[in-house]
Design a protein around this motif. Structure first.
Motif, PDB file in Angstrom:
ATOM      1  N   MET A 183       7.402  -0.208   5.922  1.00  0.00           N
ATOM      2  CA  MET A 183       5.953  -0.379   5.743  1.00  0.00           C
ATOM      3  C   MET A 183       5.484  -1.724   6.286  1.00  0.00           C
ATOM      4  SD  MET A 183       4.965   1.482   2.172  1.00  0.00           S
ATOM      5  CE  MET A 183       6.428   1.249   1.211  1.00  0.00           C
ATOM      6  N   VAL A 184       6.265  -2.775   6.048  1.00  0.00           N
ATOM      7  CA  VAL A 184       5.900  -4.097   6.587  1.00  0.00           C
ATOM      8  C   VAL A 184       5.854  -4.032   8.114  1.00  0.00           C
ATOM      9  CG1 VAL A 184       6.667  -6.499   6.842  1.00  0.00           C
ATOM     10  CG2 VAL A 184       6.763  -5.400   4.600  1.00  0.00           C
ATOM     11  N   ALA A 185       6.842  -3.348   8.700  1.00  0.00           N
ATOM     12  CA  ALA A 185       6.884  -3.243  10.168  1.00  0.00           C
ATOM     13  C   ALA A 185       5.672  -2.496  10.712  1.00  0.00           C
ATOM     14  CB  ALA A 185       8.172  -2.545  10.589  1.00  0.00           C
ATOM     15  N   SER A 186       5.069  -1.648   9.862  1.00  0.00           N
ATOM     16  CA  SER A 186       3.869  -0.921  10.293  1.00  0.00           C
ATOM     17  C   SER A 186       2.588  -1.669   9.950  1.00  0.00           C
ATOM     18  CB  SER A 186       3.830   0.463   9.620  1.00  0.00           C
ATOM     19  OG  SER A 186       4.933   1.218  10.025  1.00  0.00           O
ATOM     20  N   GLY A 187       2.735  -2.901   9.496  1.00  0.00           N
ATOM     21  CA  GLY A 187       1.559  -3.730   9.212  1.00  0.00           C
ATOM     22  C   GLY A 187       0.911  -3.424   7.882  1.00  0.00           C
ATOM     23  N   LEU A 188       1.649  -2.763   6.983  1.00  0.00           N
ATOM     24  CA  LEU A 188       1.070  -2.408   5.677  1.00  0.00           C
ATOM     25  C   LEU A 188       1.515  -3.406   4.605  1.00  0.00           C
ATOM     26  CD1 LEU A 188       1.893   1.397   5.888  1.00  0.00           C
ATOM     27  CD2 LEU A 188      -0.413   0.405   5.959  1.00  0.00           C
ATOM     28  N   VAL A 189       0.735  -3.488   3.536  1.00  0.00           N
ATOM     29  CA  VAL A 189       1.189  -4.179   2.325  1.00  0.00           C
ATOM     30  C   VAL A 189       1.848  -3.095   1.473  1.00  0.00           C
ATOM     31  CG1 VAL A 189       0.522  -5.438   0.245  1.00  0.00           C
ATOM     32  CG2 VAL A 189      -0.671  -5.874   2.412  1.00  0.00           C
ATOM     33  N   PRO A 190       3.181  -3.111   1.377  1.00  0.00           N
ATOM     34  CA  PRO A 190       3.866  -1.986   0.735  1.00  0.00           C
ATOM     35  C   PRO A 190       3.351  -1.681  -0.670  1.00  0.00           C
ATOM     36  CG  PRO A 190       5.434  -3.431   1.827  1.00  0.00           C
ATOM     37  CD  PRO A 190       4.106  -4.147   1.849  1.00  0.00           C
ATOM     38  N   TRP A 191       3.034  -0.420  -0.877  1.00  0.00           N
ATOM     39  CA  TRP A 191       2.618   0.105  -2.186  1.00  0.00           C
ATOM     40  C   TRP A 191       1.372  -0.583  -2.755  1.00  0.00           C
ATOM     41  CZ3 TRP A 191       8.092  -1.313  -2.066  1.00  0.00           C
ATOM     42  CH2 TRP A 191       8.896  -0.240  -1.674  1.00  0.00           C
ATOM     43  N   PRO A 245      -2.086  -0.886  -4.251  1.00  0.00           N
ATOM     44  CA  PRO A 245      -2.914   0.149  -4.885  1.00  0.00           C
ATOM     45  C   PRO A 245      -4.085   0.576  -3.992  1.00  0.00           C
ATOM     46  CG  PRO A 245      -2.329  -1.537  -6.483  1.00  0.00           C
ATOM     47  CD  PRO A 245      -1.873  -2.044  -5.134  1.00  0.00           C
ATOM     48  N   PHE A 246      -4.603  -0.353  -3.207  1.00  0.00           N
ATOM     49  CA  PHE A 246      -5.636  -0.018  -2.227  1.00  0.00           C
ATOM     50  C   PHE A 246      -4.972  -0.043  -0.855  1.00  0.00           C
ATOM     51  CE2 PHE A 246     -10.190   0.024  -3.411  1.00  0.00           C
ATOM     52  CZ  PHE A 246     -10.033   0.003  -4.778  1.00  0.00           C
ATOM     53  N   GLU A 257       1.046   4.966   5.146  1.00  0.00           N
ATOM     54  CA  GLU A 257       2.227   4.623   4.351  1.00  0.00           C
ATOM     55  C   GLU A 257       3.275   5.745   4.465  1.00  0.00           C
ATOM     56  OE1 GLU A 257       1.657   2.201   0.537  1.00  0.00           O
ATOM     57  OE2 GLU A 257       2.252   4.144  -0.203  1.00  0.00           O
ATOM     58  N   ALA A 258       2.817   6.976   4.327  1.00  0.00           N
ATOM     59  CA  ALA A 258       3.739   8.122   4.386  1.00  0.00           C
ATOM     60  C   ALA A 258       4.426   8.180   5.751  1.00  0.00           C
ATOM     61  CB  ALA A 258       2.984   9.415   4.096  1.00  0.00           C
ATOM     62  N   VAL A 259       3.655   7.910   6.806  1.00  0.00           N
ATOM     63  CA  VAL A 259       4.244   7.921   8.160  1.00  0.00           C
ATOM     64  C   VAL A 259       5.275   6.797   8.276  1.00  0.00           C
ATOM     65  CG1 VAL A 259       3.757   7.527  10.607  1.00  0.00           C
ATOM     66  CG2 VAL A 259       2.228   8.978   9.244  1.00  0.00           C
ATOM     67  N   ALA A 260       4.903   5.613   7.778  1.00  0.00           N
ATOM     68  CA  ALA A 260       5.818   4.458   7.882  1.00  0.00           C
ATOM     69  C   ALA A 260       7.136   4.740   7.175  1.00  0.00           C
ATOM     70  CB  ALA A 260       5.148   3.215   7.296  1.00  0.00           C
ATOM     71  N   ILE A 261       7.050   5.358   6.000  1.00  0.00           N
ATOM     72  CA  ILE A 261       8.264   5.584   5.194  1.00  0.00           C
ATOM     73  C   ILE A 261       9.260   6.507   5.911  1.00  0.00           C
ATOM     74  CG2 ILE A 261       9.031   6.761   3.080  1.00  0.00           C
ATOM     75  CD1 ILE A 261       6.762   5.335   1.619  1.00  0.00           C
ATOM     76  N   THR A 262       8.759   7.354   6.786  1.00  0.00           N
ATOM     77  CA  THR A 262       9.689   8.238   7.513  1.00  0.00           C
ATOM     78  C   THR A 262      10.633   7.428   8.415  1.00  0.00           C
ATOM     79  OG1 THR A 262       8.179   8.569   9.374  1.00  0.00           O
ATOM     80  CG2 THR A 262       8.029  10.173   7.556  1.00  0.00           C
ATOM     81  N   ASP A 273      -7.406   1.833 -19.985  1.00  0.00           N
ATOM     82  CA  ASP A 273      -8.334   2.960 -19.866  1.00  0.00           C
ATOM     83  C   ASP A 273      -9.297   2.835 -18.686  1.00  0.00           C
ATOM     84  OD1 ASP A 273      -7.138   4.015 -22.181  1.00  0.00           O
ATOM     85  OD2 ASP A 273      -8.404   2.743 -23.437  1.00  0.00           O
ATOM     86  N   LEU A 274      -9.124   1.828 -17.872  1.00  0.00           N
ATOM     87  CA  LEU A 274     -10.003   1.677 -16.706  1.00  0.00           C
ATOM     88  C   LEU A 274      -9.594   2.659 -15.612  1.00  0.00           C
ATOM     89  CD1 LEU A 274     -10.353  -2.210 -16.261  1.00  0.00           C
ATOM     90  CD2 LEU A 274     -11.810  -0.632 -17.547  1.00  0.00           C
ATOM     91  N   PRO A 275     -10.583   3.092 -14.808  1.00  0.00           N
ATOM     92  CA  PRO A 275     -10.246   4.047 -13.746  1.00  0.00           C
ATOM     93  C   PRO A 275      -9.670   3.356 -12.509  1.00  0.00           C
ATOM     94  CG  PRO A 275     -12.585   3.629 -13.743  1.00  0.00           C
ATOM     95  CD  PRO A 275     -12.014   2.806 -14.868  1.00  0.00           C
ATOM     96  N   ARG A 276      -8.800   2.449 -12.714  1.00  0.00           N
ATOM     97  CA  ARG A 276      -8.139   1.781 -11.587  1.00  0.00           C
ATOM     98  C   ARG A 276      -6.704   1.485 -12.003  1.00  0.00           C
ATOM     99  NH1 ARG A 276      -6.881  -2.975 -13.561  1.00  0.00           N
ATOM    100  NH2 ARG A 276      -8.370  -4.471 -14.393  1.00  0.00           N
ATOM    101  N   TYR A 277      -5.951   1.047 -11.046  1.00  0.00           N
ATOM    102  CA  TYR A 277      -4.569   0.656 -11.277  1.00  0.00           C
ATOM    103  C   TYR A 277      -4.512  -0.396 -12.394  1.00  0.00           C
ATOM    104  CZ  TYR A 277      -0.230  -1.758 -10.462  1.00  0.00           C
ATOM    105  OH  TYR A 277       0.977  -2.340 -10.643  1.00  0.00           O
TER     106      TYR A 277
END
Ligand SMILES: Cc1cc2nc3c(=O)[nH]c(=O)nc-3n(C[C@H](O)[C@H](O)[C@H](O)COP(=O)(O)O)c2cc1C
Length: 232
Positions: A73-81, A83-84, A90-95, A138-142
């Motif tokens: 994920m880091v190699a794909s420029g993502l912040v791994p996992w 919440p936003f 992410e799914a593509v990177a994990i492959t 109980d908040l509607p967020r992570y």
């Protein structure tokens, strides 16, 4: 050591001199860390000192699954996992995680993750969920407030280790496979896996830490208002 110096220079240590950390030292570290704050002083941390070689190897294998996904994920420029995030990207990177496993297998030396089972001390840090004041439950967020009752304990543990000439790192990769970790150690369902902490006598001396300046994250009176500064 001066407290401010310790706060400004205690970085992650992942390379250790061989040799175990004695039970006496580990007990002393835990005995200091237990003074950490927690919501309502509920002290929901639980700790398993992992010595069993088979359990250590199993933890390493559990760790590695997440680690190679993280690298992909880091190699794909993502912040791994995050919440936003872009879950499709992410799914593509994990492959591509297997590519990083192959690179690691071909490396001349095993990295921290691959040799995790050999860390001088491994402490599995758990959170008793029935003892957490998770005010954002109980908040509607992570949710994140519950972890605030556990992670200061880990930071205190690491600072106490520093005072003993030890170093270490808090890791969260095993959380990815919490059910497997639960099964391995007989952890009940109301108890979550918070971290796996590796400790030992670090090979490298403390180095200058890279952190963003205050003005980049602290503002006056509103979100992204004027950068907060020491000047009037
Ligand atoms: C919540 C949390 C989770 C972390 N998870 C991992 C991990 O799974 N593996 C790891 O090697 N380091 C992990 N770290 C350590 C960070 O990578 C480290 O704190 C950060 O890169 C800063 O390093 P430095 O203090 O040496 O500059 C984690 C740190 C925190 C606070």
């Amino acid at each position: 050591m001066d407290l401010i110096d310790a706060l400004r220079t205690t970085g992650a240590a992942r390379n250790f001199h061989p040799g175990v950390v004695s039970d006496e030292v580990l007990h002393r570290l835990l005995d200091t860390a237990r003074f950490a704050p927690s919501g309502g002083n509920r002290q929901g941390w639980r700790v398993i000192v992992v010595k069993d070689p088979e359990a250590r190897e199993a933890l390493r294998d559990i760790y590695l699954t997440g680690w190679y996904e993280y690298l992909a994920m880091v190699a794909s420029g993502l912040v791994p996992w995050a919440p936003f995030t872009d879950r499709d990207a992410e799914a593509v990177a994990i492959t591509r995680a297997h590519e990083f496993a192959e690179l690691a297998a071909a490396a001349p030396e095993p990295g921290f993750a691959e040799s995790l089972h050999q860390a001088p001390a491994l402490l599995l840090i758990l959170a008793d969920l029935s003892a957490l004041a998770a005010v954002d439950r109980d908040l509607p967020r992570y949710t994140l407030a519950g972890g605030a009752s556990i992670y200061p304990f880990i930071w205190s543990l690491l600072l106490a280790a520093r005072a003993e000439g030890l170093g270490g790192v808090m890791t969260t990769m095993p959380v990815r496979r919490e059910d497997d970790v639960r099964a391995l150690f007989g952890i009940p369902e109301n108890v979550a896996v918070a971290s796996l902490v590796a400790l030992g006598r670090p090979i490298a001396a403390p180095r200058r830490l890279k952190r963003d300046p205050v003005g980049s994250f602290a503002w006056l009176d509103r979100y992204q208002g004027p950068a907060f500064s020491a000047d009037e």
